[in-house]
Motif scaffolding. Structure first.
Motif, PDB file in Angstrom:
ATOM      1  N   PRO A 248       0.911  -1.243   0.097  1.00 19.73           N
ATOM      2  CA  PRO A 248       0.209  -0.025   0.089  1.00 19.73           C
ATOM      3  C   PRO A 248       0.809   1.264  -0.204  1.00 19.73           C
ATOM      4  N   GLY A 249       0.415   2.396  -0.719  1.00 17.52           N
ATOM      5  CA  GLY A 249       1.137   3.667  -0.599  1.00 17.52           C
ATOM      6  C   GLY A 249       1.372   4.284   0.539  1.00 17.52           C
ATOM      7  N   ARG A 250       0.550   3.895   1.656  1.00 19.17           N
ATOM      8  CA  ARG A 250       0.602   4.403   3.130  1.00 19.17           C
ATOM      9  C   ARG A 250      -0.032   3.310   3.913  1.00 19.17           C
ATOM     10  N   ALA A 251       0.806   2.715   4.748  1.00 21.61           N
ATOM     11  CA  ALA A 251       0.214   1.696   5.709  1.00 21.61           C
ATOM     12  C   ALA A 251       0.791   1.859   6.901  1.00 21.61           C
ATOM     13  N   SER A 252       0.252   1.073   7.950  1.00 20.54           N
ATOM     14  CA  SER A 252       1.076   1.077   9.309  1.00 20.54           C
ATOM     15  C   SER A 252       2.103   0.108   9.248  1.00 20.54           C
ATOM     16  N   ALA A 253       3.140   0.263  10.251  1.00 20.96           N
ATOM     17  CA  ALA A 253       4.248  -0.639  10.270  1.00 20.96           C
ATOM     18  C   ALA A 253       3.710  -2.231  10.358  1.00 20.96           C
ATOM     19  N   LEU A 254       2.726  -2.160  11.261  1.00 16.60           N
ATOM     20  CA  LEU A 254       2.161  -3.356  11.600  1.00 16.60           C
ATOM     21  C   LEU A 254       1.647  -4.238  10.413  1.00 16.60           C
ATOM     22  N   SER A 255       0.665  -3.680   9.590  1.00 11.96           N
ATOM     23  CA  SER A 255       0.217  -4.272   8.429  1.00 11.96           C
ATOM     24  C   SER A 255       1.208  -4.635   7.423  1.00 11.96           C
ATOM     25  N   VAL A 256       2.263  -3.704   7.376  1.00 13.51           N
ATOM     26  CA  VAL A 256       3.413  -4.309   6.223  1.00 13.51           C
ATOM     27  C   VAL A 256       4.178  -5.411   6.982  1.00 13.51           C
ATOM     28  N   ILE A 257       4.433  -5.464   8.401  1.00 10.25           N
ATOM     29  CA  ILE A 257       5.033  -6.501   8.555  1.00 10.25           C
ATOM     30  C   ILE A 257       4.066  -7.970   8.177  1.00 10.25           C
ATOM     31  N   GLN A 258       2.936  -7.862   8.458  1.00  6.78           N
ATOM     32  CA  GLN A 258       2.002  -8.761   8.367  1.00  6.78           C
ATOM     33  C   GLN A 258       2.311  -9.347   6.915  1.00  6.78           C
TER      34      GLN A 258
END
Length: 363
Positions: free
Chosen positions: A104-114
């Motif tokens: 995603p162009g902007r996302a939370s660190a948590l969602s990117v780790i997942q």
């Protein structure tokens, strides 16, 4: 190519660990904002994710800190420190899965780790175009990468349109040779050749910045002319440090109203004959006297000034060299055949150039 999971936990286990990590991260709400990296205050709704996607390649062996810094640079996450901290809290800092992703162009660190520790939801195609290729050569690479037949790439390039700021400088009837930016592109499976070509044009529009265009304009070149000269520099230069110097030599020749004398332009002219392409490829190595006398306007051995358009698709370094060339008195250069590493020997006078040819022009 989408990578398989590289994680020991089952989906249910991940949810527990993620929840624990999130609670732990919220527990540091009293720490400096630079560490929290924009974690939402308790009760505040999360920032909406961008609808745009960002291609990202996670290299094998990259640390969580390295990955976080790169994601912050790309604008995917707000804080590399937060990403690294959460990965450590979750115990997945060594379990990030190497591969190509569309994030995603902007996302939370948590969602990117997942995403990076489970699997990328969107299967992707990856293609890398080296600098200095013709569109016809790029078509073969795009076909091999799985985007479709090479003829479709050529057709897409023929019907594509340039954005404002570039379109108005394209001569009538000219192709987009030189306007497809060489880079690595990661796109969802199912992307068409039109999608790919449009992406390459957008990338050129972004990388060939207003500052670079203004610098070229200050030297008397519009964007089309700048890309034309950059394509010649791209084909001539092998050693990166020589690009600004070679550009400086060409500017000296342009200022004198002289011929550029660039063999790659002769190769381009020769390749306008399909029979030559079938026998020698797109870049004929051994040029003959007849080749050097080819009457094509692209032949800078015969005609002074710039050719009608780019002869290949230049990379950013060559565009920058044209925008910011070296200030030099050099007027000539010849490949150093003794070294054989692609470097050149430069000269101010023709007598020096002749001596260099005698000393370095033959192995």
């Amino acid at each position: 190519m989408t990578k398989a999971p590289v994680t020991p936990f089952a989906a249910a286990g991940i949810g527990v660990v993620v929840l624990m990590a999130l609670l732990a991260a919220w527990g540091i709400a009293g720490t400096p904002a630079s560490v929290r990296g924009g974690l939402p205050a308790a009760g505040a709704p999360p920032a909406p994710a961008s609808t745009a996607t960002v291609p990202f390649t996670l290299e094998r062996g990259a640390s969580a800190g390295d990955v976080g810094r790169r994601l912050e640079e790309l604008g995917v996450i707000r804080s590399a420190r937060q990403f690294e901290m959460l990965a450590r809290l979750m115990g997945v800092q060594g379990l990030l899965s190497a591969g190509d992703y569309l994030l995603p162009g902007r996302a939370s660190a948590l969602s990117v780790i997942q995403l990076l520790t489970v699997r990328e939801a969107v299967p992707v195609l990856r293609v890398t175009f080296p600098e200095g290729l013709r569109i016809e050569e790029m078509a073969v690479i795009a076909e091999q990468a799985g985007f479709g037949p090479r003829d479709e790439f050529l057709a897409a390039a023929a019907r594509a349109r340039l954005p404002a700021g570039l379109a108005e400088y394209l001569p009538e009837g000219a192709t987009l040779q030189g306007y497809l930016f060489p880079d690595t592109y990661i796109m969802p499976v199912g992307s068409t050749m039109d999608d790919l070509v449009a992406y390459m044009i957008r990338t050129l529009d972004e990388r060939f910045t207003p500052e670079l265009r203004a610098a070229a304009a200050a030297r008397g070149l519009n964007p089309h002319q700048a890309l034309t000269l950059a394509s010649i520099v791209e084909r001539e230069a092998v050693i990166p440090e020589e690009r600004p110097l070679i550009a400086g030599v060409f500017y000296n020749r342009l200022a004198a109203g002289d011929r550029l004398g660039a063999d790659p332009t002769v190769q381009f002219a020769v390749a306008q004959d399909p029979a030559s392409v079938r026998q020698y490829g797109w870049w004929k190595k051994e040029l003959t006297i007849i080749d050097l006398e080819n009457p094509s306007p692209y032949n800078t051995r015969l005609f002074p000034g710039l050719p009608p358009g780019p002869i290949a698709c230049p990379g950013l370094a060559s565009i920058e060299a044209v925008a910011r060339p070296a200030a030099t008195d050099y007027y000539y250069f010849v490949a150093d055949a003794k070294k054989g590493d692609g470097s050149h020997v430069f000269a101010v006078t023709f007598a020096e150039h002749e001596r260099n040819i005698a000393l370095y022009g033959a192995p």
